[in-house]
Design an enzyme around this catalytic site. Structure first.
Site, PDB file in Angstrom:
ATOM      1  N   SER A 126      13.839   7.885 -50.609  1.00  0.00           N
ATOM      2  CA  SER A 126      14.579   8.212 -49.395  1.00  0.00           C
ATOM      3  C   SER A 126      15.517   9.388 -49.652  1.00  0.00           C
ATOM      4  O   SER A 126      16.028   9.559 -50.768  1.00  0.00           O
ATOM      5  CB  SER A 126      15.402   6.986 -48.997  1.00  0.00           C
ATOM      6  OG  SER A 126      16.400   7.341 -48.085  1.00  0.00           O
ATOM      7  N   TYR A 151      21.413  -0.559 -51.056  1.00  0.00           N
ATOM      8  CA  TYR A 151      20.046  -0.124 -50.728  1.00  0.00           C
ATOM      9  C   TYR A 151      19.772   1.248 -51.351  1.00  0.00           C
ATOM     10  O   TYR A 151      18.778   1.441 -52.057  1.00  0.00           O
ATOM     11  CB  TYR A 151      19.840  -0.064 -49.202  1.00  0.00           C
ATOM     12  CG  TYR A 151      18.587   0.696 -48.833  1.00  0.00           C
ATOM     13  CD1 TYR A 151      17.331   0.152 -49.075  1.00  0.00           C
ATOM     14  CD2 TYR A 151      18.655   1.992 -48.291  1.00  0.00           C
ATOM     15  CE1 TYR A 151      16.169   0.864 -48.776  1.00  0.00           C
ATOM     16  CE2 TYR A 151      17.508   2.701 -47.990  1.00  0.00           C
ATOM     17  CZ  TYR A 151      16.266   2.138 -48.230  1.00  0.00           C
ATOM     18  OH  TYR A 151      15.123   2.847 -47.947  1.00  0.00           O
ATOM     19  N   LYS A 155      17.175   2.519 -54.531  1.00  0.00           N
ATOM     20  CA  LYS A 155      16.155   3.581 -54.477  1.00  0.00           C
ATOM     21  C   LYS A 155      16.346   4.567 -55.636  1.00  0.00           C
ATOM     22  O   LYS A 155      15.391   4.988 -56.273  1.00  0.00           O
ATOM     23  CB  LYS A 155      16.237   4.330 -53.138  1.00  0.00           C
ATOM     24  CG  LYS A 155      15.753   3.540 -51.968  1.00  0.00           C
ATOM     25  CD  LYS A 155      14.230   3.465 -51.940  1.00  0.00           C
ATOM     26  CE  LYS A 155      13.747   2.286 -51.139  1.00  0.00           C
ATOM     27  NZ  LYS A 155      12.317   2.037 -51.209  1.00  0.00           N
TER      28      LYS A 155
END
Ligand code: NAD
Ligand code: UDP
Length: 339
Positions: A126, A151, A155
């Site tokens: 992302s 989150y 990643k």
């Protein structure tokens, strides 16, 4: 490609569009999904759309024994790894669940791949890994930043562990695809994004407001240093994203090591521009109110997509109005998602 493609998280939003694109391109696909944030109905609809069915295994990427059996009983040539949890706010409240699902899950998957000697991997990363860059548009050689939530950190951790893995074993061939803001739905209106419960992202929220399921949109901040004060993002059609995965897959089987590509359009739109574009295609008014900034949000974020164009021969083709009308078709045909 000789073997099958394993798509983890293939029943989910981006995974289902990519599974359809893979089947349409002639690949044999196995979807592995625990359905914690998706419905098997997405796979039934894929079959209706293309006349082919992916094999489906309901299971968890943290299940070592299931993975070993899966790799032993199939000739798998590459893995597209979408499975994971993705709700930023939820990750703040449930960090262990996020690190376990995303980081432990990715480790368990890579261990099983290594045992089976499957070394081709495409990972869903992302733009959040860039943190808050000082310059736009964002190129892949910009340093990674400090993601503001578990989150985003999960990643970045996975990206770093995959870099280490490729250094330790030269047979790995890994693509890190940094998505900007995936939106839209298949043009048929049959598959799309079906968030569980309250939507967090802008477009699912806007489309719920448009069908009357939610009363009004909160615009998180109108005092950013942008042309109209609202946040700017690079929204990319999920079909373009799906096609980008096929090009990445074709690229990684021809070389080794890790490479990174931004998947974005190169154009940013503000929240107010998105609202207006959605109102035009839907013919519905989107009531909104300006509220405080959402903690952790940055003012602007858009991609320099040239590396993907040059190296993957991939470029986003679909514009804002197509993104909005495809969401609207999906949302009005399926007001309750796959239910
Ligand atoms: P999604 O929730 O629709 O899809 C993820 C799928 O993975 C779901 O079907 C879910 O059931 C499955 N899953 C979750 N944990 C699992 C596990 N432990 N084992 C097996 N299956 C599991 O999300 P999406 O929007 O399609 O996102 C796909 C990937 O892309 C995710 O890794 C996400 O972090 C990443 N990504 C998404 C966005 C976005 O805005 N949608 C942006 C950047 C990156
Ligand atoms: N946003 C908003 N209201 C919402 C959801 C999002 O104003 O209900 C804004 C958010 O502040 C950001 C943009 O819309 O500027 C995109 O947010 P989203 O959560 O969709 O994606 P992000 O870029 O945060 O991953």
């Amino acid at each position: 490609m000789a073997g099958k493609i394993l798509v983890t998280g293939g029943a989910g939003y981006i995974g289902s569009h990519t599974t359809l694109a893979l089947l349409e391109s002639g690949y044999n696909v196995i979807v592995l999904d625990n359905l914690c944030n998706s419905s098997i109905e997405s796979l039934h609809r894929i079959e209706t759309l293309c006349g082919k069915t992916p094999e489906f295994v309901q299971g968890d990427i943290r299940d070592r024994i299931m993975l070993d059996n899966l790799f032993a009983s199939n000739h798998i040539s590459a893995v597209l790894h979408f499975a994971g949890l993705k709700a930023v706010g939820e990750s703040v409240n449930s960090p262990l669940e996020y690190y376990d699902n995303n980081v432990t899950g990715s480790i368990t998957l890579c261990q099983a791949m290594a045992r089976a000697e499957v070394y081709n991997l495409v990972f869903s990363s992302s733009a959040t890994v860039y943190g808050e860059p000082t310059e736009m548009p964002i190129r892949e050689d910009f340093p990674t930043g400090v993601p503001t939530n578990p989150y985003g950190r999960s990643k970045l951790m996975i990206e770093e562990l995959l870099q280490d893995l490729a250094k330790s074993e030269s047979r790995w061939s890994i693509a890190l695809l940094r998505y900007f803001n995936p939106v839209g739905a298949h043009q048929s209106g049959m598959i799309g994004e079906a968030p569980n419960g309250h939507p967090n992202n802008l477009l699912p929220y806007v489309s719920q407001v448009a069908i009357g399921g939610l009363e009004q949109l909160s615009v998180f901040g109108a005092n950013y240093p942008t042309q109209d004060g609202t946040g700017i993002r690079d929204y990319i059609h999920v079909q373009d994203l799906a096609e980008g995965h096929i090009n990445a897959l074709q690229n990684i089987v021809q070389r080794k090591g890790v490479d990174i590509w931004n998947l974005g359009t190169g154009t940013g739109y503000s929240v107010l521009e998105i609202i207006r574009a959605f109102e035009v295609v839907s013919g519905r008014k989107i009531p909104y109110k300006i509220v405080d900034r959402r903690p952790g949000d940055i003012a602007e974020c858009w991609a320099n997509p040239e590396k993907a164009e040059l190296e993957l021969n991939w470029k986003a083709k679909r514009g804002l109005s197509e993104m909005m009308s495809d969401i609207w078709r999906w949302q009005s045909n399926n007001p309750k998602g796959y239910d």
